[in-house]
Design an enzyme around this catalytic site. Structure first.
Site, short mmCIF file in Angstrom:
data_model
loop_
_atom_site.label_atom_id
_atom_site.label_comp_id
_atom_site.label_asym_id
_atom_site.label_seq_id
_atom_site.Cartn_x
_atom_site.Cartn_y
_atom_site.Cartn_z
CG HIS A 491 -2.21 0.72 1.03
ND1 HIS A 491 -2.47 1.52 -0.07
CD2 HIS A 491 -3.34 0.77 1.77
CE1 HIS A 491 -3.69 2.01 0.01
NE2 HIS A 491 -4.25 1.59 1.13
CG ASP A 495 -2.86 5.24 -4.27
OD1 ASP A 495 -2.15 5.20 -3.25
OD2 ASP A 495 -2.80 6.14 -5.14
#
Length: 520
Positions: A491, A495
């Site tokens: 992450h 995204d």
């Protein structure tokens, strides 16, 4: 002088066990000659000479655990290593006395050669020092001494073993002689290059005693007195601990060597539990009739550490979806015979998944990237790691340039890599450089899981079992072959929107395989 070091060992492999050296100190070698073989939990790696020269020093001994980049020895590429050694010996003979002296010669001869400074180093006090213990390892714990003051030792005989959080390192005797003083005790913390013992060189019994010890060790390695059978150190240890006769074990390693996997397989056939050889009996502590404490093996410790490092380093998040496999199953049924006749291989599911992932990676390049310090490296090639289960464990060979290959060529590559993986013939190059990984837990019956990233990659796709389930289609309940898909991603650079979009792209390509054919 050139260092002989441990090469890259493949994706997710950080350490190996030193096998049998094919050369000795002082031997002359040619470029690309095999010096030593390293054994990992996945493959066997040959370390070759980088240039012509003389092996001037061997630092890592058989059975020692080493990490990538660790020093194994030294290669004198100037071509004068062996000459200088023989020169000093001849000089000692001519200046010391008319008669050639051996290491077990008279004290008078040793004194003469010491006085003129040109003879051998008999009678000198030398220090045994802690060797380099691997990258980023600055200290270790002294284990049990194998010798005591007054004992005769041969050059390179193991004095004690040092335990670190990564590897176990043996400290060899730098010269043959008599142990004069031990400078550390069991349990003490030690650091690289620290002196741990003093040895007085010379005397008559050291070399002979060392040879006898090696002979005894060789006959006891298998636990059956069989010393001629070639086996990797880990296999010998298992045989010694469990009383396994290596003469009865078929070796699958290079040159017919018995590997650790061969020994474990033989134990399974004989009814022994495969976990038993991994732990020494003295490492077990009884907790009661229904429980038992067993010390983790170094391999299991390494796996645990790497998995935890991946979780600690990357911000791993997993998103899920499901795919209706009806279209692919129907297409395979229609064209399977023609496909097999044309290409010589069957059309499987994996090639569709590889192509679907390539299409999604092209749309979402962040999933095909990796973090390097403060930079992001975007990959413009699509090399997909495909997990393959073998008797030795799970390996992840890489299918190269999947964006330029047809379904047929991908199937051929996967079949070839899978066969070589099961035969133990994968090379390091076969398992390096993947930009994305596909893990198929469905072949073992997994219905849903969250795979852990294979660092430094930023994404891994988990495939699962195809299972018929009722689904709502156009207001009606239908029974369809469904598969859950899981994408774990980093992450930090991917995204949530990108991850979800990636998985939707994979789903669409699987449910409408004609999109793959039309490149849409």
């Amino acid at each position: 002088m050139t260092d002989i070091t441990v090469p890259q060992l493949g994706e997710s492999v950080s350490e190996a066990t030193v096998g049998e050296w094919q050369v000795s100190e002082g031997d002359s070698v040619k470029k690309d000659d095999i010096l030593v073989e390293l054994e990992t939990d996945k493959v066997s790696v040959e370390v070759r000479a980088e240039a012509d020269g003389t092996v001037s020093k061997i630092s890592a001994r058989e059975g020692e655990t080493v990490e990538i980049g660790a020093k194994l020895g030294e290669l004198d590429t100037n071509g004068d290593g062996s000459k200088s050694q023989s020169g000093s010996k001849d000089e000692g003979k001519s200046k010391g006395s008319d008669k050639p002296k051996s290491r077990s010669g008279a004290d008078e001869g040793a004194q003469e050669s010491s006085e003129d400074g040109t003879g051998s180093d008999e009678g000198e006090l030398v220090e045994a020092r802690v060797p380099t213990m691997g990258e980023s390892v600055s200290e270790g714990t002294a284990g049990e001494w194998q010798v005591k003051p007054g004992d005769r030792v041969e050059k390179d005989q193991t004095l004690l073993e040092i335990e670190t959080d990564k590897v176990a390192v043996e400290v060899p005797a730098p010269e043959a002689g008599t142990v004069e003083e031990l400078l550390v005790e069991e349990g003490d913390s030690v650091s690289p290059e620290q002196a741990i013992a003093k040895i007085r060189t010379g005397g008559g019994g050291g070399k002979t005693a060392g040879k006898k010890e090696k002979k005894d060790e060789k006959t006891s390695d298998t636990g059956t007195g069989e010393g001629d059978k070639k086996a990797m150190p880990s296999a010998k240890r298992i045989a010694r601990e469990e009383g396994l006769d290596l003469k009865e074990v078929d070796g699958t390693g290079k040159g017919g060597r018995v590997t650790k996997a061969d020994a474990l397989k033989a134990l399974e056939k004989s009814g022994e539990t495969p976990q038993k050889p991994e732990a020494k009996k003295e490492d077990k502590r009884e907790l009661g009739e229904r429980e038992e404490r067993v010390k983790m093996t170094r391999l299991r410790q390494t796996i645990a550490r790497r998995l935890k490092e991946a979780q600690n380093t990357a911000a791993i998040l997993t998103t899920y979806n499901e795919a209706d496999m009806s279209a692919i199953m129907s297409l395979r049924k229609q064209v399977q015979d023609d496909f097999t006749d044309r290409h010589g291989v069957k059309l499987g599911f994996m090639s569709f998944f590889v192509k679907a992932c390539v299409t999604a990676l092209q749309d979402i390049p962040a999933v095909n990237a990796e973090i390097d310090g403060d930079d992001i490296i975007y990959k413009n090639h699509y090399d997909i790691g495909v997990a393959v289960g073998t008797d030795k464990g799970l390996v992840v060979p890489v299918v190269r340039d999947c964006d330029t290959k047809s379904l047929a060529q991908i199937e051929k590559d996967i079949i070839d890599l899978g066969k070589r993986a099961r035969d133990g013939k994968l090379t390091i190059e076969d398992m390096q450089g993947a930009t994305f990984t596909i893990s198929n837990g469905g072949v073992y019956g997994s219905l849903m899981s969250a795979p852990i990233l294979n660092a430094p990659q930023s994404g891994i796709l988990g495939m699962h079992k195809i299972q018929e389930r009722p689904v709502a289609i156009n207001g009606e309940v239908k029974i369809r072959p469904m598969m859950y898909l899981a994408l774990s991603y980093d992450h930090r650079i991917v995204d949530g929107k990108e991850a979800v979009t990636f998985l939707v792209r994979v789903k669409e390509s699987l449910e409408k395989p004609e999109r793959l054919m039309l490149d849409i």
